[in-house]
Enzyme design. Structure first.
Site: not given
Ligand code: NI
Length: 136
Positions: A14, A33, A39, A41, A79-80, A124
Site C-alpha cells: 500500500h 508510508c 511498501h 506488510h 493477498d499479494h 499491520e
C-alpha cells in the site's frame, strides 16, 4: 456470549497518500508510508463472531464456514495485491489499517449469518493493531 475468532494472514502493499494534498504535505503526514512506489506488510486478520452456541451443533459459527467466507470475500481479493490499485473495494480509500478494518467489517457483516460479527482486528505490524467493532 461466546466469542470465536478466526485468524488469517495475507501479504499486501500500500501507499498512504491523500490526493487532496501536495506531495510535501503527504510526506509530512505519512512520512515513508507516502513513498511513491509503496511498501508491503504481512497482515494478520482476526475476525471474531459472538453468539450463543447452537443446541444442535455446539458451535457459535462453524469455523470451517467462517474460514471459507474470509477466504472468498477477503483473502482471495487482497493477498499479494496492491491495495491502492488492485482491490476494487479499497478504491478511493486511504489504505490505513483503520480504513481496511472498517471496509472488511462492512464486507463480512452481511455474510456472517450464524452469530454476529463482533470485531475485525488487523495487525499491520507486530506492534500496530487496529480493531473495529462496527458503527454502534
Ligand atoms: Ni504501511
Amino acid at each position: 456470549m461466546v466469542y470465536v475468532t478466526r485468524r488469517s494472514t495475507f501479504s499486501a502493499s500500500h501507499r498512504l497518500y491523500n490526493p487532496a494534498f501536495s506531495d510535501q504535505q503527504n510526506e509530512a503526514l505519512f512520512d515513508k508510508c507516502a513513498n511513491p512506489r509503496g511498501h508491503g506488510h504481512n497482515y494478520v486478520l482476526e475476525v471474531t463472531v459472538g453468539g450463543e452456541p447452537r443446541e444442535e451443533t455446539g458451535y457459535v459459527i462453524d469455523l470451517k464456514k467462517l474460514k471459507e467466507i474470509i477466504k472468498c470475500e477477503v483473502l482471495d481479493k487482497v493477498d499479494h495485491k496492491h491495495l491502492n490499485h488492485d482491490v476494487e473495494f479499497m478504491r478511493g480509500i486511504i489504505p490505513t489499517a483503520e480504513n481496511i478494518a472498517k471496509v472488511l467489517w462492512n464486507i463480512l457483516e452481511s455474510k456472517i449469518t450464524e452469530g454476529r460479527l463482533y470485531s475485525v482486528r488487523l495487525h499491520e505490524t507486530e506492534n500496530n493493531i487496529v480493531e473495529y467493532r462496527g458503527a454502534s
